[in-house]
Design an enzyme around this catalytic site. Structure first.
Site, PDB file in Angstrom:
ATOM      1  N   ARG A  89       4.909  -6.470  10.633  1.00  0.00           N
ATOM      2  CA  ARG A  89       4.570  -5.534  10.703  1.00  0.00           C
ATOM      3  C   ARG A  89       3.492  -5.274  11.973  1.00  0.00           C
ATOM      4  O   ARG A  89       3.430  -3.906  12.873  1.00  0.00           O
ATOM      5  CB  ARG A  89       3.975  -5.085   9.326  1.00  0.00           C
ATOM      6  CG  ARG A  89       3.865  -3.665   8.843  1.00  0.00           C
ATOM      7  CD  ARG A  89       3.423  -3.642   7.413  1.00  0.00           C
ATOM      8  NE  ARG A  89       4.651  -3.629   6.880  1.00  0.00           N
ATOM      9  CZ  ARG A  89       4.965  -4.585   5.765  1.00  0.00           C
ATOM     10  NH1 ARG A  89       3.678  -5.849   5.790  1.00  0.00           N
ATOM     11  NH2 ARG A  89       5.961  -4.658   5.262  1.00  0.00           N
ATOM     12  N   TYR A  90       2.088  -5.940  11.871  1.00  0.00           N
ATOM     13  CA  TYR A  90       1.307  -6.363  12.773  1.00  0.00           C
ATOM     14  C   TYR A  90       1.385  -6.776  13.674  1.00  0.00           C
ATOM     15  O   TYR A  90       1.957  -8.181  13.677  1.00  0.00           O
ATOM     16  CB  TYR A  90      -0.448  -6.244  12.146  1.00  0.00           C
ATOM     17  CG  TYR A  90      -0.342  -5.837  10.503  1.00  0.00           C
ATOM     18  CD1 TYR A  90      -0.879  -4.468  10.535  1.00  0.00           C
ATOM     19  CD2 TYR A  90       0.367  -6.130   9.323  1.00  0.00           C
ATOM     20  CE1 TYR A  90      -1.173  -3.846   9.540  1.00  0.00           C
ATOM     21  CE2 TYR A  90       0.150  -5.162   8.607  1.00  0.00           C
ATOM     22  CZ  TYR A  90      -0.617  -4.583   8.263  1.00  0.00           C
ATOM     23  OH  TYR A  90      -1.059  -3.652   7.145  1.00  0.00           O
ATOM     24  N   ARG A  93      -0.040 -10.895  12.968  1.00  0.00           N
ATOM     25  CA  ARG A  93       0.778 -12.104  11.956  1.00  0.00           C
ATOM     26  C   ARG A  93       1.543 -11.451  11.222  1.00  0.00           C
ATOM     27  O   ARG A  93       2.385 -10.196  11.937  1.00  0.00           O
ATOM     28  CB  ARG A  93      -0.046 -11.384  10.910  1.00  0.00           C
ATOM     29  CG  ARG A  93      -1.204 -10.640  10.692  1.00  0.00           C
ATOM     30  CD  ARG A  93      -2.518 -10.319  10.065  1.00  0.00           C
ATOM     31  NE  ARG A  93      -2.858  -9.419   9.411  1.00  0.00           N
ATOM     32  CZ  ARG A  93      -3.083  -7.460   9.882  1.00  0.00           C
ATOM     33  NH1 ARG A  93      -3.355  -7.609  11.353  1.00  0.00           N
ATOM     34  NH2 ARG A  93      -3.431  -6.918   9.896  1.00  0.00           N
ATOM     35  N   CYS A 102       9.490 -17.878  -7.997  1.00  0.00           N
ATOM     36  CA  CYS A 102       8.748 -17.957  -8.538  1.00  0.00           C
ATOM     37  C   CYS A 102       7.698 -19.060  -9.317  1.00  0.00           C
ATOM     38  O   CYS A 102       9.284 -18.713 -10.188  1.00  0.00           O
ATOM     39  CB  CYS A 102       7.477 -16.586  -8.847  1.00  0.00           C
ATOM     40  SG  CYS A 102       7.631 -15.921  -7.209  1.00  0.00           S
ATOM     41  N   CYS A 106       5.918 -11.824 -12.146  1.00  0.00           N
ATOM     42  CA  CYS A 106       5.410 -10.954 -12.628  1.00  0.00           C
ATOM     43  C   CYS A 106       5.990  -9.317 -12.963  1.00  0.00           C
ATOM     44  O   CYS A 106       6.285  -8.793 -12.322  1.00  0.00           O
ATOM     45  CB  CYS A 106       4.207 -10.090 -11.867  1.00  0.00           C
ATOM     46  SG  CYS A 106       3.464 -11.808 -11.535  1.00  0.00           S
ATOM     47  N   CYS A 109       6.007  -7.092 -10.400  1.00  0.00           N
ATOM     48  CA  CYS A 109       5.696  -7.054  -9.166  1.00  0.00           C
ATOM     49  C   CYS A 109       5.799  -6.378  -7.836  1.00  0.00           C
ATOM     50  O   CYS A 109       7.479  -5.756  -8.381  1.00  0.00           O
ATOM     51  CB  CYS A 109       6.071  -8.605  -8.898  1.00  0.00           C
ATOM     52  SG  CYS A 109       6.626  -9.511  -7.430  1.00  0.00           S
ATOM     53  N   ARG A 111       8.339  -7.222  -5.058  1.00  0.00           N
ATOM     54  CA  ARG A 111       8.989  -7.446  -4.394  1.00  0.00           C
ATOM     55  C   ARG A 111      10.164  -7.947  -5.995  1.00  0.00           C
ATOM     56  O   ARG A 111      11.186  -9.340  -5.745  1.00  0.00           O
ATOM     57  CB  ARG A 111       8.701  -9.318  -3.629  1.00  0.00           C
ATOM     58  CG  ARG A 111       7.955  -8.920  -2.803  1.00  0.00           C
ATOM     59  CD  ARG A 111       8.317  -9.868  -1.583  1.00  0.00           C
ATOM     60  NE  ARG A 111       7.876  -9.799  -0.290  1.00  0.00           N
ATOM     61  CZ  ARG A 111       6.598 -10.143  -0.290  1.00  0.00           C
ATOM     62  NH1 ARG A 111       6.152 -10.946  -1.093  1.00  0.00           N
ATOM     63  NH2 ARG A 111       5.733  -9.415   0.841  1.00  0.00           N
ATOM     64  N   ASP A 269       1.508  -1.013  -6.271  1.00  0.00           N
ATOM     65  CA  ASP A 269       2.852  -0.566  -5.259  1.00  0.00           C
ATOM     66  C   ASP A 269       3.781   0.582  -6.094  1.00  0.00           C
ATOM     67  O   ASP A 269       3.832   0.313  -7.858  1.00  0.00           O
ATOM     68  CB  ASP A 269       3.696  -1.395  -4.517  1.00  0.00           C
ATOM     69  CG  ASP A 269       2.631  -1.712  -3.707  1.00  0.00           C
ATOM     70  OD1 ASP A 269       2.192  -1.483  -3.065  1.00  0.00           O
ATOM     71  OD2 ASP A 269       2.434  -3.310  -3.752  1.00  0.00           O
ATOM     72  N   ASP A 306      -1.298  -0.404  -0.616  1.00  0.00           N
ATOM     73  CA  ASP A 306      -0.272  -0.222   1.381  1.00  0.00           C
ATOM     74  C   ASP A 306       0.254   0.980   1.240  1.00  0.00           C
ATOM     75  O   ASP A 306       0.746   1.754   0.287  1.00  0.00           O
ATOM     76  CB  ASP A 306       0.355  -1.584   0.904  1.00  0.00           C
ATOM     77  CG  ASP A 306       0.708  -2.887   1.431  1.00  0.00           C
ATOM     78  OD1 ASP A 306       1.143  -2.330   2.768  1.00  0.00           O
ATOM     79  OD2 ASP A 306       0.305  -3.968   1.066  1.00  0.00           O
ATOM     80  N   LYS A 313      -2.028  -1.255   4.964  1.00  0.00           N
ATOM     81  CA  LYS A 313      -2.574  -1.479   4.205  1.00  0.00           C
ATOM     82  C   LYS A 313      -3.578  -0.664   5.171  1.00  0.00           C
ATOM     83  O   LYS A 313      -4.148  -1.748   6.298  1.00  0.00           O
ATOM     84  CB  LYS A 313      -2.829  -2.678   3.907  1.00  0.00           C
ATOM     85  CG  LYS A 313      -3.108  -3.747   2.865  1.00  0.00           C
ATOM     86  CD  LYS A 313      -3.009  -5.206   2.603  1.00  0.00           C
ATOM     87  CE  LYS A 313      -2.120  -5.813   1.964  1.00  0.00           C
ATOM     88  NZ  LYS A 313      -1.507  -6.326   2.892  1.00  0.00           N
TER      89      LYS A 313
HETATM   90  S1  SF4 Z   1       3.856 -11.086  -8.376  1.00  0.00           S
HETATM   91 FE1  SF4 Z   1       5.827 -11.409  -7.936  1.00  0.00          FE
HETATM   92  S2  SF4 Z   1       6.088 -13.209  -5.425  1.00  0.00           S
HETATM   93 FE2  SF4 Z   1       4.274 -12.925  -6.922  1.00  0.00          FE
HETATM   94  S3  SF4 Z   1       4.565 -14.518  -8.423  1.00  0.00           S
HETATM   95 FE3  SF4 Z   1       4.611 -12.293  -9.300  1.00  0.00          FE
HETATM   96  S4  SF4 Z   1       6.502 -12.319  -9.491  1.00  0.00           S
HETATM   97 FE4  SF4 Z   1       6.272 -13.509  -7.737  1.00  0.00          FE
END
Ligand code: SF4
Length: 343
Positions: A89-90, A93, A102, A106, A109, A111, A269, A306, A313
């Site tokens: 994206r940048y 990096r 994972c 979470c 999250c 993602r 997000d 973001d 960001k």
């Molecule tokens: S925030 Fe998302 S990517 Fe990070 S540990 Fe939690 S579930 Fe996994």
């Protein structure tokens, strides 16, 4: 029935219910939540038992409410992927998605719809990533994320880092991870050895609540800092978890005591089904302004947003400076205004 001690990771609703993390009366709707977004909590985190930790990992029926502004890919990972497994994206990096697995899933999250899919980045995909990086020497930093790159074995991660180091174009590799806090026993001496190398590997620890900093987590961070691995943190600002000045102050203080520099405080997000976690930007700015007055500079993270759609960001903290005619007005940490004339 009173929940017993948690001795193993919780990977389904039966286990979460037995540990007292979910309400049996909500079971039917929680089944629907769990079929949309994966469930997993490590024994370490389940054993903490505080609400600020439980709310991050226990599925919630409010996740079934999806708001119009919520997206599958809120920060545009896919829109900026020149080859599978890499987001660029940048200019300087790029993000390498080393795995989608994972240790915990979470509830907020960004993602959340892709994490947990089976497997790690394949050998052929990794070769294509290396080819792209070889052809794009402007990329000086690779950020390993996922999923969580520290779920990879030390051998596998070490192999990837060796290949990245051999490119000769990188100045630094960054690893974004929850592991040192949620599964500290996975920070083994073997893992620490592969991170301690000529090409600097910076570890950014994702942590949101001071109660996550168990004795075992502090031990894992110490193993990393003793090996000279620079440690930063990132935190997501979350209603019902940490969106209070006192909680964040405790978190940032415990981080610096463990040699971790608070780096980013993320505005949440717009991921699907996460509206109940979101605070307003005004609330976030007020919290940051209060922290400025009571917390040492080395414990202050940058509050960032973001921009939805993958536009990058940007800092969104409170402003301390405004132009007025031929001078500036500066606001101090107590909210008093001062005249300042710059040349
Ligand atoms: S925030 Fe998302 S990517 Fe990070 S540990 Fe939690 S579930 Fe996994």
């Amino acid at each position: 029935m009173k929940p017993g001690p948690v001795t193993s990771d919780l990977t389904n609703l039966d286990a979460l219910e037995a540990a007292g993390m979910t309400d049996p009366a909500e079971r039917e709707m929680l089944e629907e939540v769990a079929s949309a977004f994966r469930v997993r909590v490590t024994a370490d985190m389940a054993a903490v038992g505080s609400e600020g930790v439980r709310a991050q990992f226990a599925p919630d029926i409010r996740e079934l409410s999806v708001l119009p502004e919520e997206m599958v890919d809120p920060i545009g990972d896919e829109a900026h992927a020149p080859v599978p497994g890499l987001t660029h994206r940048y200019p300087d990096r790029a993000i390498l998605h080393a795995t989608k697995v994972c240790e915990v899933y979470c509830r907020f999250c960004f993602r959340r719809e892709t994490v947990g899919e089976a497997g790690h980045l394949g050998a052929a995909e990794f070769e294509a990533v290396l080819d792209y990086l070889r052809a794009t020497p402007a990329v000086r930093e690779v950020i390993l994320t996922g999923g969580d790159p520290l779920v990879l074995s030390a051998r596998r991660l070490g192999g990837m880092l060796d290949r990245l180091e051999a490119l000769g174009t990188l100045e630094v590799v960054r690893v974004h991870t929850r592991v040192p806090v949620v599964a500290p026993e996975k920070v083994t001496e073997a893992l620490v050895r592969v991170l301690d190398r000529a090409l600097p590997v910076w570890v950014v620890v994702h942590t949101n609540h001071p109660d996550e900093m168990t004795e075992a987590a502090a031990g894992a961070l110490r193993r990393l800092s003793r090996a000279g691995v620079p440690l930063l943190s990132q935190t997501v600002l979350l209603r019902g978890v940490n969106a209070e000045v006192e909680v964040l102050e405790r978190l940032f203080r415990v981080l610096i005591r463990n040699r971790v520099k608070p780096y980013y405080l993320h505005h949440p997000d717009q991921a699907k089904g996460t509206g109940h976690f979101r605070v307003t930007l005004e609330e976030g700015q007020a919290i940051m302004a209060a922290l400025r007055g009571r917390l040492t500079g080395i414990a202050q993270p940058v509050y960032v947003l973001d921009i939805p759609g993958g536009h990058g960001k940007v800092p969104v903290g409170p402003g301390y400076l405004r132009a007025e005619g031929d001078h500036w007005v500066v606001t101090d940490p107590q909210g008093r205004e001062h005249f300042y004339r710059a040349l």
